[in-house]
Write an enzyme that holds these catalytic residues in place. Structure first.
Site, PDB file in Angstrom:
ATOM      1  N   LYS A 104      69.192  39.114  79.049  1.00  0.00           N
ATOM      2  CA  LYS A 104      67.717  38.984  79.487  1.00  0.00           C
ATOM      3  C   LYS A 104      66.920  37.931  78.467  1.00  0.00           C
ATOM      4  O   LYS A 104      66.511  38.398  77.487  1.00  0.00           O
ATOM      5  CB  LYS A 104      67.130  40.280  79.403  1.00  0.00           C
ATOM      6  CG  LYS A 104      66.071  40.745  80.640  1.00  0.00           C
ATOM      7  CD  LYS A 104      65.150  39.505  80.929  1.00  0.00           C
ATOM      8  CE  LYS A 104      64.029  39.823  79.847  1.00  0.00           C
ATOM      9  NZ  LYS A 104      62.968  38.805  79.990  1.00  0.00           N
ATOM     10  N   GLU A 122      64.504  43.407  65.988  1.00  0.00           N
ATOM     11  CA  GLU A 122      64.185  42.423  65.276  1.00  0.00           C
ATOM     12  C   GLU A 122      62.760  42.070  65.686  1.00  0.00           C
ATOM     13  O   GLU A 122      62.531  41.449  66.711  1.00  0.00           O
ATOM     14  CB  GLU A 122      65.090  41.302  65.046  1.00  0.00           C
ATOM     15  CG  GLU A 122      64.792  40.494  63.866  1.00  0.00           C
ATOM     16  CD  GLU A 122      63.813  39.316  63.739  1.00  0.00           C
ATOM     17  OE1 GLU A 122      62.657  39.437  64.051  1.00  0.00           O
ATOM     18  OE2 GLU A 122      64.450  38.104  63.855  1.00  0.00           O
ATOM     19  N   CYS A 149      59.977  33.807  63.360  1.00  0.00           N
ATOM     20  CA  CYS A 149      59.674  35.114  62.669  1.00  0.00           C
ATOM     21  C   CYS A 149      59.717  35.281  61.346  1.00  0.00           C
ATOM     22  O   CYS A 149      59.057  36.081  60.616  1.00  0.00           O
ATOM     23  CB  CYS A 149      60.744  36.065  63.523  1.00  0.00           C
ATOM     24  SG  CYS A 149      62.548  35.547  63.261  1.00  0.00           S
ATOM     25  N   GLU A 162      50.846  39.643  62.319  1.00  0.00           N
ATOM     26  CA  GLU A 162      51.664  38.260  62.749  1.00  0.00           C
ATOM     27  C   GLU A 162      50.984  37.526  63.676  1.00  0.00           C
ATOM     28  O   GLU A 162      50.660  38.171  64.736  1.00  0.00           O
ATOM     29  CB  GLU A 162      52.928  38.854  63.176  1.00  0.00           C
ATOM     30  CG  GLU A 162      53.814  37.551  63.604  1.00  0.00           C
ATOM     31  CD  GLU A 162      55.045  37.976  64.192  1.00  0.00           C
ATOM     32  OE1 GLU A 162      56.311  37.711  63.424  1.00  0.00           O
ATOM     33  OE2 GLU A 162      55.307  38.700  65.291  1.00  0.00           O
TER      34      GLU A 162
HETATM   35  O1  TXE Z   1      57.236  38.850  73.046  1.00  0.00           O
HETATM   36  P1  TXE Z   1      57.977  40.007  73.678  1.00  0.00           P
HETATM   37  P2  TXE Z   1      55.624  38.182  73.463  1.00  0.00           P
HETATM   38  C1  TXE Z   1      55.908  38.256  68.406  1.00  0.00           C
HETATM   39  C2  TXE Z   1      54.957  37.264  68.062  1.00  0.00           C
HETATM   40  C3  TXE Z   1      54.140  37.021  69.546  1.00  0.00           C
HETATM   41  C4  TXE Z   1      54.264  38.424  70.028  1.00  0.00           C
HETATM   42  C5  TXE Z   1      54.284  38.450  71.632  1.00  0.00           C
HETATM   43  O2  TXE Z   1      53.938  37.855  67.365  1.00  0.00           O
HETATM   44  O3  TXE Z   1      52.879  36.726  69.466  1.00  0.00           O
HETATM   45  O4  TXE Z   1      55.518  38.960  69.514  1.00  0.00           O
HETATM   46  O5  TXE Z   1      55.304  37.816  72.321  1.00  0.00           O
HETATM   47  C6  TXE Z   1      61.142  41.115  76.706  1.00  0.00           C
HETATM   48  N1  TXE Z   1      61.379  45.776  78.067  1.00  0.00           N
HETATM   49  N2  TXE Z   1      57.267  37.664  68.750  1.00  0.00           N
HETATM   50  O6  TXE Z   1      54.853  39.029  74.211  1.00  0.00           O
HETATM   51  O7  TXE Z   1      57.210  40.735  74.858  1.00  0.00           O
HETATM   52  C7  TXE Z   1      60.615  39.835  77.156  1.00  0.00           C
HETATM   53  O8  TXE Z   1      60.850  39.491  78.659  1.00  0.00           O
HETATM   54  C8  TXE Z   1      62.590  45.195  77.961  1.00  0.00           C
HETATM   55  C9  TXE Z   1      58.152  37.809  67.394  1.00  0.00           C
HETATM   56  O9  TXE Z   1      56.173  36.932  74.226  1.00  0.00           O
HETATM   57  O10 TXE Z   1      58.434  40.803  72.757  1.00  0.00           O
HETATM   58  C10 TXE Z   1      61.358  38.849  76.364  1.00  0.00           C
HETATM   59  O11 TXE Z   1      62.481  38.624  76.778  1.00  0.00           O
HETATM   60  N3  TXE Z   1      62.083  43.668  77.573  1.00  0.00           N
HETATM   61  C11 TXE Z   1      59.517  37.249  68.043  1.00  0.00           C
HETATM   62  C12 TXE Z   1      61.480  39.626  74.927  1.00  0.00           C
HETATM   63  O12 TXE Z   1      61.161  41.043  75.449  1.00  0.00           O
HETATM   64  C13 TXE Z   1      61.025  43.556  77.440  1.00  0.00           C
HETATM   65  C14 TXE Z   1      59.597  36.228  68.883  1.00  0.00           C
HETATM   66  C15 TXE Z   1      60.229  39.301  73.900  1.00  0.00           C
HETATM   67  O13 TXE Z   1      59.005  39.411  74.575  1.00  0.00           O
HETATM   68  C16 TXE Z   1      59.843  44.315  77.910  1.00  0.00           C
HETATM   69  C17 TXE Z   1      58.720  36.057  69.992  1.00  0.00           C
HETATM   70  C18 TXE Z   1      60.127  45.652  78.043  1.00  0.00           C
HETATM   71  N4  TXE Z   1      59.424  46.470  78.435  1.00  0.00           N
HETATM   72  C19 TXE Z   1      57.508  36.947  69.628  1.00  0.00           C
HETATM   73  N5  TXE Z   1      58.578  43.695  77.896  1.00  0.00           N
HETATM   74  C20 TXE Z   1      60.536  37.556  66.610  1.00  0.00           C
HETATM   75  N6  TXE Z   1      60.679  38.715  66.247  1.00  0.00           N
HETATM   76  O14 TXE Z   1      61.017  36.308  66.484  1.00  0.00           O
HETATM   77  C21 TXE Z   1      59.155  42.203  77.403  1.00  0.00           C
HETATM   78  N7  TXE Z   1      60.283  42.421  77.093  1.00  0.00           N
END
Ligand code: TXE
Length: 489
Positions: free
Chosen positions: A173, A248, A282, A383
């Site tokens: 996904k 992570e 990250c 963050e």
């Molecule tokens: O990430 P999401 P978002 C941090 C960064 C950013 C914040 C939000 O601070 O501003 O996260 O970003 C999937 N069940 N990072 O909202 O939602 C989603 O579809 C299952 C840090 O874009 O965490 C995507 O595939 N999956 C980070 C994935 O989760 C779900 C990198 C990540 O999206 C879900 C990116 C659910 N309920 C953002 N909801 C790092 N650690 O490197 C969402 N997703």
């Protein structure tokens, strides 16, 4: 060709959903993809379950699995340029970065092709000649692999390569914001000969497909990289069926600079550490913690270089940094800039969208530096995931370490000093999963990556990144069975 891959068939979404894919450089939707909903997710999980329970893959020998991973690496190298272009269109990052990503992805497949051959089963000496005791390993089962948008293919490869190496079946996904490179990877996995049902691809919003993929009793393991709040939601989802869950969740990563560091090199390392990929990393080193005596000079040098970062189209060779990934994400970053000003931080440079009209349609934001920060500020603790650096000052080594550890996260940190002993001492005192001395950013597939505290649990890469996808089983064989006579009656 439809973009969902379920039960070895490319198919459109059951409910007919489509989603536009937007180029962050100009805000234009340049293509659309199938958008899955819960029934597609359910079908993918059940296909992966069948493939695990009755298909050949979990029982295939390691040599064969290793060979498949090597073929995937070869195909990635064959399609390097096409995948890199796709990643740049999807994320906005420069082509140079995208090419490095594809090379790193191929390296991850090659690494796990080798690592899976390392024997981990072992015989245990139990001190008895009538017992053979063995610890053996099995694949965990059906794995849901959820990746974010900043390194779409790279983050997915850290999961899918070890998962397949260990003999699991998977549902991928990718982020709905950046689905295209993962579609390409699935095509390559099929071309490399992965058996039916072993790899399934679900594109769609986390809120729509996430609950099925993380709660379904047929799923055994969830590996997630993304934001803290989503990570918490996923841990709650998997708790009900007690799935193995690795998360992570980013970081708030300190860069400690001591006065004995080479100032010019330190400035360069700080600059790259924080502003690479517009801070959407990250492990971005967003918290500069600098010894007071050199602070003004260092900040001035970093700011001077930050003003010269060439923003532009990732496809143009001269571009040094692309835009932020989406309009929504830029609004989040802008919110943090407003917050920083309210909290009393002093803006040194940036803090706005670039004036260049050529960049007006994209989601660009200038590299931004705030001085006069302290650890009580939300800007310092949360963050931002954008091109924002905060500056704090210290006087003693103990104070530097204390500041560097004063975060709810613990993913990565850096220390720059001319004193090797101090570098080693400070590195070990920092409670972060990766620490760089006189450097910031490099990683290799051979070394574990992951966070302490709220940066998450578990590890990716390295031998531990494979162990996440293996079950351990102790098999005890009594070679001369005899009554234990424990109960006398
Ligand atoms: O990430 P999401 P978002 C941090 C960064 C950013 C914040 C939000 O601070 O501003 O996260 O970003 C999937 N069940 N990072 O909202 O939602 C989603 O579809 C299952 C840090 O874009 O965490 C995507 O595939 N999956 C980070 C994935 O989760 C779900 C990198 C990540 O999206 C879900 C990116 C659910 N309920 C953002 N909801 C790092 N650690 O490197 C969402 N997703």
């Amino acid at each position: 060709m439809p973009e969902l891959f379920i039960d070895s068939t490319w198919r459109p979404a059951a409910e007919g959903g489509r989603r536009e894919v937007v180029n962050p450089y100009d805000g234009e939707a340049f293509t659309t993809v199938d958008e899955a909903s819960a029934p597609d997710a359910e079908a993918a999980v059940l296909a992966a379950r069948r493939a695990f329970d009755t298909g050949p893959w979990p029982r295939t020998g390691v040599q064969e699995r290793s060979a498949l991973l090597r073929r995937v690496a070869d195909l990635l190298e064959r399609d390097r340029e096409e995948i890199a272009r796709t990643e740049t269109l999807d994320t906005g990052k420069t082509l140079v970065e995208s090419r490095i990503d594809v090379d790193d992805v191929a390296a991850v497949f090659r690494y796990y092709a080798e690592q899976v051959l390392v024997e981990v089963d072992r015989t245990v000496d139990v001190g008895r000649d009538d017992v053979v005791s063995r610890v053996v390993h099995h694949p965990v089962g059906v794995c849901t692999l959820i990746a974010p948008w900043n390194y779409p293919l790279l983050q997915m490869s850290w999961k899918v390569a070890p998962a397949l190496a260990a003999g699991n079946t998977v549902v991928l996904k990718p982020s709905e914001v950046t689905p295209l490179s993962t579609v390409h990877l699935v095509r390559l996995l099929v071309e490399a000969g992965v058996p039916d049902g072993v790899v399934n691809l679900v594109l769609g919003a986390g809120s729509a497909v996430g609950p099925v993929l993380t709660e379904h009793p047929a799923v055994d393991l969830v590996s997630f990289t993304g934001g803290l709040e989503t990570g918490r939601a996923i841990l709650r989802s998997t708790a009900q069926t007690v799935k193995r869950t690795t998360v992570e969740l980013g970081g708030k990563n300190p860069q400690l600079v001591f006065a004995d560091a080479d100032l010019e090199r330190a400035a360069d390392t700080v600059l790259t550490g924080v502003f690479l990929h517009a801070g959407q990393v990250c492990s971005a080193g967003t918290r500069l913690i600098v010894e007071e005596s050199i602070a003004d000079e260092l900040v001035a040098r970093v700011a001077e270089r930050a003003r010269r970062v060439r923003l532009g189209n990732g496809l143009d060779e001269g571009t040094e940094s692309g835009p932020l990934v989406s309009a929504v994400h830029r609004e989040k970053v802008e919110g943090y800039v407003r917050l920083g000003l309210q909290e009393g931080a002093r803006l040194v440079t940036g803090g706005r969208r670039p004036a260049d009209p050529d960049l007006a349609r994209g989601f660009f934001y200038e590299p931004t530096i705030f001085d006069g920060c302290d650890r009580s500020m939300r800007l310092v603790q949360e963050e931002t995931f954008g091109p924002i650096m905060t500056v704090e000052r210290f006087r003693t080594e103990a104070e530097a370490v204390e500041l560097g550890n004063d975060t709810a996260y613990g993913l990565a940190g850096g220390v720059q000093t001319g004193d090797d002993e101090r570098g080693e001492r400070v590195a070990r005192a920092l409670r972060h999963g990766t620490v760089w001395i006189n450097d910031f950013g490099p990683y290799v597939p051979q070394a574990e990556w992951g966070g302490m505290r709220m940066s998450g649990n578990g590890r990716e890469l390295g031998p531990a990144g494979l162990a996440e996808y293996r079950e351990t089983q102790h098999v005890w064989r009594n070679t001369k069975p005899a009554a234990a006579d424990w109960f006398k009656g």
